[in-house]
Design an enzyme around this catalytic site. Structure first.
Site, mmCIF file in Angstrom:
data_model
loop_
_atom_site.group_PDB
_atom_site.id
_atom_site.type_symbol
_atom_site.label_atom_id
_atom_site.label_comp_id
_atom_site.label_asym_id
_atom_site.label_seq_id
_atom_site.Cartn_x
_atom_site.Cartn_y
_atom_site.Cartn_z
ATOM 1 N N TYR A 234 59.125 45.385 10.936
ATOM 2 C CA TYR A 234 57.786 45.720 11.694
ATOM 3 C C TYR A 234 57.841 47.097 11.900
ATOM 4 O O TYR A 234 58.535 48.023 11.761
ATOM 5 C CB TYR A 234 57.492 44.699 12.969
ATOM 6 C CG TYR A 234 57.332 43.402 12.376
ATOM 7 C CD1 TYR A 234 56.340 42.928 11.422
ATOM 8 C CD2 TYR A 234 58.225 42.193 12.715
ATOM 9 C CE1 TYR A 234 56.262 41.675 10.932
ATOM 10 C CE2 TYR A 234 58.296 40.883 12.284
ATOM 11 C CZ TYR A 234 57.175 40.671 11.365
ATOM 12 O OH TYR A 234 57.037 39.405 10.848
ATOM 13 N N ARG B 171 65.706 28.037 15.907
ATOM 14 C CA ARG B 171 65.165 26.930 15.000
ATOM 15 C C ARG B 171 65.865 25.631 15.514
ATOM 16 O O ARG B 171 65.408 24.669 15.887
ATOM 17 C CB ARG B 171 65.569 27.028 13.705
ATOM 18 C CG ARG B 171 64.534 27.749 12.711
ATOM 19 C CD ARG B 171 64.822 28.307 11.092
ATOM 20 N NE ARG B 171 66.235 28.848 11.606
ATOM 21 C CZ ARG B 171 66.936 29.428 10.418
ATOM 22 N NH1 ARG B 171 66.396 29.038 9.297
ATOM 23 N NH2 ARG B 171 67.878 30.398 10.635
HETATM 24 C C1 LIG Z 1 59.146 30.023 13.589
HETATM 25 C C2 LIG Z 1 59.809 31.223 13.512
HETATM 26 C C3 LIG Z 1 59.275 32.209 14.038
HETATM 27 C C4 LIG Z 1 59.971 33.596 14.247
HETATM 28 N N1 LIG Z 1 59.236 34.543 15.040
HETATM 29 C C5 LIG Z 1 59.981 35.616 15.512
HETATM 30 C C6 LIG Z 1 59.283 36.496 16.448
HETATM 31 O O1 LIG Z 1 58.191 36.430 16.701
HETATM 32 N N2 LIG Z 1 60.034 37.723 16.897
HETATM 33 C C7 LIG Z 1 61.566 37.660 16.442
HETATM 34 O O2 LIG Z 1 61.894 38.823 16.643
HETATM 35 N N3 LIG Z 1 61.994 36.848 15.551
HETATM 36 C C8 LIG Z 1 61.436 35.881 15.129
HETATM 37 N N4 LIG Z 1 61.985 34.837 14.338
HETATM 38 C C9 LIG Z 1 63.301 35.036 14.046
HETATM 39 C C10 LIG Z 1 64.029 34.164 15.371
HETATM 40 O O3 LIG Z 1 63.685 34.756 16.497
HETATM 41 C C11 LIG Z 1 65.853 33.978 14.770
HETATM 42 O O4 LIG Z 1 66.072 35.252 15.162
HETATM 43 C C12 LIG Z 1 65.937 33.306 13.651
HETATM 44 O O5 LIG Z 1 65.287 32.420 13.470
HETATM 45 C C13 LIG Z 1 67.414 33.231 13.395
HETATM 46 O O6 LIG Z 1 67.798 32.236 14.293
HETATM 47 P P1 LIG Z 1 67.993 30.820 14.082
HETATM 48 O O7 LIG Z 1 68.830 30.678 12.942
HETATM 49 O O8 LIG Z 1 68.755 30.191 15.386
HETATM 50 O O9 LIG Z 1 66.588 30.166 13.697
HETATM 51 C C14 LIG Z 1 61.337 33.685 14.083
HETATM 52 C C15 LIG Z 1 61.753 32.526 13.472
HETATM 53 C C16 LIG Z 1 61.169 31.411 13.176
HETATM 54 C C17 LIG Z 1 61.985 29.963 12.608
#
Ligand SMILES: Cc1cc2nc3c(=O)[nH]c(=O)nc-3n(C[C@H](O)[C@H](O)[C@H](O)COP(=O)(O)O)c2cc1C
Length: 356
Positions: free
Chosen positions: A183, A325
């Site tokens: 971004y 997640r």
């Molecule tokens: C539905 C969804 C929306 C996300 N939106 C953002 C966000 O708004 N800002 C951000 O920095 N990362 C966003 N991410 C990334 C997550 O914050 C996180 O870094 C990423 O999912 C990896 O972590 P996890 O494996 O525990 O899901 C998003 C991820 C998911 C699944």
């Protein structure tokens, strides 16, 4: 009774967090004109009831044009403050610290929500003019962004600053500046998307300038006893892109600026990146930044198990563990983790009869 570092409190400036679990910011694409509503109360409230130490609310746009999609949350108007207030108040009443991620989507703005395809929106479909450091589209089919002028840069700095003021008014105790995932700020940082020849492009110092100016300006309005976090993409996973060495230098600069924690994510600058994904695949970036820059970090990415979270904290890889997640699947992860590990923690009084 087993002790686990997961449940050890941690302090940043005047803000004490009861455990080491962060709910990672996650866009829910469910706001109307930037205004959050009942969905957000239920969604964030459930994780607060579930004992998450710190919730970082989803990427929240500092201006309408900085939204990824028309349904992103926003903080560019007083009406957003009023919408956030009761949600923040409720979550804090559960003992959860509330943070919010302030964001501008840059050349990845003006797209549809994921469940409608996450495709760039044409002007005829409600899309808008997008902007970036250089007129290079994110991918095929994306708009060519307008190359930002000094006035555009000044406006973005003002927008971040005003959003920070509104975050404070809304009751948030931590702001996280979104400098990751391809971004706007990440687009300035990365040599792949920043081809400017003025003071905001070229060498490392110039590419980090907008972030430093945003931080300086936010610090003039954000209470000095409340922490500021920064989320970075520690690596672009691309030849010639932002790399871990750059991230370590940046982290040292951020530490000098008084930033309290680096949230170590990665990727997002290009769909062509080749990423090696495995459990905890971004943790080594967190570890290196923590060690070499001497600044607190959070580790994120495919962390699901309490034992793994405990290992990350105990082995000094990270100061906090961030989950996305897994917390969507299981809002009561923290309560269940305490049971699994065998640590006695305080349950919400309303749920005491279910305590295991
Ligand atoms: C539905 C969804 C929306 C996300 N939106 C953002 C966000 O708004 N800002 C951000 O920095 N990362 C966003 N991410 C990334 C997550 O914050 C996180 O870094 C990423 O999912 C990896 O972590 P996890 O494996 O525990 O899901 C998003 C991820 C998911 C699944």
């Amino acid at each position: 009774m087993k002790q686990s570092k997961i449940f050890e409190p941690i302090e940043f400036k005047d803000i004490k967090i009861k455990n080491r679990i962060i709910m990672s910011p996650m866009c829910m694409y469910s706001a109307i004109d930037g205004v959050v509503g009942p969905f957000h109360m239920a969604h964030l409230g459930a994780r607060a009831v579930g004992d998450v130490g710190l919730i970082i609310v989803e990427a929240t746009a500092v201006s309408p044009e900085g939204r990824i999609s028309p349904n992103d949350a926003g903080l560019w108007d007083g009406k957003h403050v009023e919408a956030f207030k009761p949600i923040v108040e409720f979550c804090k009443s559960c003992g959860t610290v509330m943070g919010i991620q302030l964001a501008h989507a840059g050349r990845k703005a003006s797209t549809n929500v994921p469940w409608l395809g996450e495709k760039p929106l044409k002007f005829t479909e409600g899309g808008w003019q997008i902007q970036a450091p250089s007129p290079i589209p994110f991918d095929e089919g994306y708009q060519i962004p307008k190359e930002m002028t000094q006035d555009d840069i000044n406006k973005v700095i003002d927008d971040f600053t005003n959003a920070a003021k509104r975050a404070d008014k809304s009751g948030f105790d931590i702001i996280e500046i979104h400098a990751a995932h391809g971004y706007l700020i990440n687009e300035f940082l990365s040599p792949l998307s920043n081809k400017r020849t003025d003071k905001y492009g070229g060498n490392f110092e110039n590419r980090t300038k907008i972030l430093m100016e945003i931080i300086e300006s936010i610090k003039s309005v954000w209470p000095s006893n409340k922490p500021i976090f920064i989320r970075i993409s520690a690596v672009d996973w691309m030849e010639g892109g932002f790399d871990i060495e750059s991230s370590i230098i940046l982290a040292k600069m951020l530490k000098k600026q008084g930033i309290s924690l680096i949230d170590c994510s990665s990727r997002g600058i290009s769909p062509k990146a080749k990423i090696n994904i495995y459990f905890g695949y971004q943790l080594d970036f967190a570890r290196k930044i923590r060690q070499e820059a001497g600044i607190p970090v959070s580790g994120v990415g495919l962390i699901t198990q309490p034992e793994f979270a405990d290992f990350i904290l105990n082995s000094g890889i990270a100061d906090m563990v961030e989950m996305g997640r897994e917390l969507l699947r299981n809002p009561y992860w923290v309560l269940n983790a305490a049971y699994k590990i065998g640590t006695d923690i305080q349950w919400p009084k309303q749920y005491l009869r279910a305590k295991r």
